[in-house]
Design an enzyme around this catalytic site. Structure first.
Site, PDB file in Angstrom:
ATOM      1  N   THR A  69      49.951 -26.046  54.455  1.00 24.32           N
ATOM      2  CA  THR A  69      51.037 -25.656  55.405  1.00 24.32           C
ATOM      3  C   THR A  69      49.656 -25.794  56.934  1.00 24.32           C
ATOM      4  O   THR A  69      51.173 -26.755  57.571  1.00 24.32           O
ATOM      5  CB  THR A  69      51.460 -23.949  55.385  1.00 24.32           C
ATOM      6  N   ASN A 137      58.133 -30.131  45.610  1.00 25.42           N
ATOM      7  CA  ASN A 137      57.748 -28.721  44.745  1.00 25.42           C
ATOM      8  C   ASN A 137      58.781 -28.648  44.156  1.00 25.42           C
ATOM      9  O   ASN A 137      58.471 -27.676  42.930  1.00 25.42           O
ATOM     10  CB  ASN A 137      57.362 -27.525  45.820  1.00 25.42           C
ATOM     11  N   CYS A 304      57.769 -19.893  48.113  1.00 26.67           N
ATOM     12  CA  CYS A 304      57.320 -19.544  49.505  1.00 26.67           C
ATOM     13  C   CYS A 304      58.852 -18.804  50.008  1.00 26.67           C
ATOM     14  O   CYS A 304      59.192 -17.978  50.739  1.00 26.67           O
ATOM     15  CB  CYS A 304      56.808 -20.294  50.040  1.00 26.67           C
TER      16      CYS A 304
HETATM   17  N1  PLP Z   1      53.921 -28.351  50.782  1.00 25.33           N
HETATM   18  C1  PLP Z   1      54.315 -28.729  49.358  1.00 25.33           C
HETATM   19  C2  PLP Z   1      55.056 -29.942  48.861  1.00 25.33           C
HETATM   20  C3  PLP Z   1      54.013 -27.585  48.051  1.00 25.33           C
HETATM   21  O1  PLP Z   1      54.896 -27.438  47.194  1.00 25.33           O
HETATM   22  C4  PLP Z   1      53.477 -25.911  49.364  1.00 25.33           C
HETATM   23  C5  PLP Z   1      53.908 -24.759  48.995  1.00 25.33           C
HETATM   24  O2  PLP Z   1      54.186 -24.505  47.698  1.00 25.33           O
HETATM   25  C6  PLP Z   1      53.128 -25.996  50.414  1.00 25.33           C
HETATM   26  C7  PLP Z   1      53.676 -27.438  50.956  1.00 25.33           C
HETATM   27  C8  PLP Z   1      52.415 -26.001  51.419  1.00 25.33           C
HETATM   28  O3  PLP Z   1      51.690 -26.082  50.836  1.00 25.33           O
HETATM   29  P1  PLP Z   1      50.204 -24.283  51.084  1.00 25.33           P
HETATM   30  O4  PLP Z   1      51.390 -22.698  50.519  1.00 25.33           O
HETATM   31  O5  PLP Z   1      48.962 -24.162  49.689  1.00 25.33           O
HETATM   32  O6  PLP Z   1      50.183 -23.770  52.256  1.00 25.33           O
END
Ligand code: PLP
Length: 363
Positions: A69, A137, A304
């Site tokens: 993120t 994801n 999330c």
């Molecule tokens: N990008 C993608 C494709 C993700 O699947 C995620 C989390 O699910 C993120 C970014 C964010 O990752 P983090 O929560 O480790 O910051």
């Protein structure tokens, strides 16, 4: 408990746990000049070198931060401030929320990015920052970063790749394929949560989003999370049983289809561990709860956004219509065992049968 939610967080790899514990015993701050600080700095720089080696990058172009993120937000802040921002229709909220006013690049029904539409958009916005995920994801669909990299290079646009889900499962040389930068997150490939990195090609100026004590060559303020970073570096490039996992994923998928489920992204290249299946007529949350009650962890949409009752923007962009609210994501962890697959299959069949019975009774 049967854990089938690896895309939310992969179980910790033993190598990562050992490296994190070792770093935890080192109480110096990597910015301190005394010997304790120097010992911590050594662990930090060794981790940076491992990430750089993996990314075919210069260690100076690895910026440690808190996760994908933050790495995505830093890339957009540093590279996108004076550019129009084009993002894939199925990007993660980490990208969507960091790019107010973004222009959407559509995807095909199989979830793959519409390359012709991207070409047209690049004619209209040749100086854009293009943000595209390597792997989705929710569906596991892989975008063709090689072609996208060439299109961006040809137009003069910059490409940022969100590689959070691809790393560890489907590695590529993203910088070599034309990306200006890519984001990674340790806990998505078996490292501890709390560490990630933005990796850039040489010569890019990265202005800090979080300013502070000048850490990370002034590009990310704040004391580095040494144990999480050391664990992340140890988890990178570990062997991953992709063939076994994709065979089990296919078995799961076939048994869901035999119960009437519809699979998202079929026909597109996908991550080996992910399937996203919609069971017509049953809300995703109901399915997640029904499976949880028999000890099986899966998710609806991305972790999330779970807790929100809204349906998946990813599946909506793929034209799933009403089914977008009826899909669950099953993502197999690196250490999955065969009996977990069997238990899931029988629990899913029982859930589908109960749903069928109740729809017959209410008809
Ligand atoms: N990008 C993608 C494709 C993700 O699947 C995620 C989390 O699910 C993120 C970014 C964010 O990752 P983090 O929560 O480790 O910051």
């Amino acid at each position: 408990m049967i854990y089938l939610d690896a895309n939310a967080t992969e179980p910790l790899r033993p190598e990562a746990r050992d490296a994190a514990f070792k770093a935890m015993e080192q109480h110096g701050n990597p910015s301190s000049v005394h010997q304790a600080g120097r010992a911590a700095r050594k662990i930090l720089e060794e981790a940076r070198e491992r990430v750089a080696l993996f990314a075919k990058a210069d260690p100076a172009d690895v910026i440690f931060c808190g996760g994908a993120t933050e790495a995505n937000a830093l890339a957009i802040h540093a590279l996108g401030s004076n550019r129009p921002i084009l993002i894939g229709a199925t990007e993660h909220e980490a990208i969507r929320a960091a790019t107010p006013g973004f222009i959407t690049i559509p995807v095909h029904a199989d979830g793959g990015v519409d390359l012709e539409a991207l070409e047209q958009l690049l004619i209209a916005y040749p100086n854009a920052l293009v943000c595209l995920m390597a792997a989705n994801n929710e569906t596991g669909v892989l975008h063709n970063i090689e072609i996208v990299g060439k299109l961006c290079k040809g137009a003069g646009a910059l490409l940022h790749v969100d590689a959070a889900q691809a790393i560890g499962r489907c590695n590529q040389d993203w910088l070599g394929l034309g990306a200006a930068s890519f984001a990674l997150s340790g806990h998505k490939f078996g490292g501890p949560p709390g560490a990630g990195a933005l990796v850039t090609r040489p010569g890019l100026e990265i202005r800090a989003l979080i300013k502070g004590g000048g850490q990370e060559l002034g590009r990310r303020g704040g004391t580095q999370a040494l144990p999480a970073i050391a664990g992340m570096a140890a988890a990178l490039a570990l062997p991953y049983p992709a063939e076994t996992i994709s065979a089990w994923r296919d078995e799961i998928e076939a048994s869901c289809i035999s119960q009437g489920a519809v699979v998202a992204g079929v026909g597109a290249p996908r991550l080996p561990n992910t399937t996203c299946v919609a069971l017509p007529g049953i809300r995703a949350e109901t399915q997640v709860i029904a499976l949880d009650m028999v000890g099986i962890c899966v998710s609806s949409g991305s972790a999330c956004s779970s807790g929100k009752v809204s349906s998946s923007h990813v599946l909506s962009a793929m034209g799933f219509g009403k089914l977008a609210g009826q899909a669950i994501r099953i993502s197999l962890p690196w250490n999955i065992q065969a009996d977990a697959i069997r238990e899931f299959q029988s629990a899913y069949a029982a859930m589908a049968l109960r749903a069928l019975r109740s729809s017959v009774q209410s008809a």
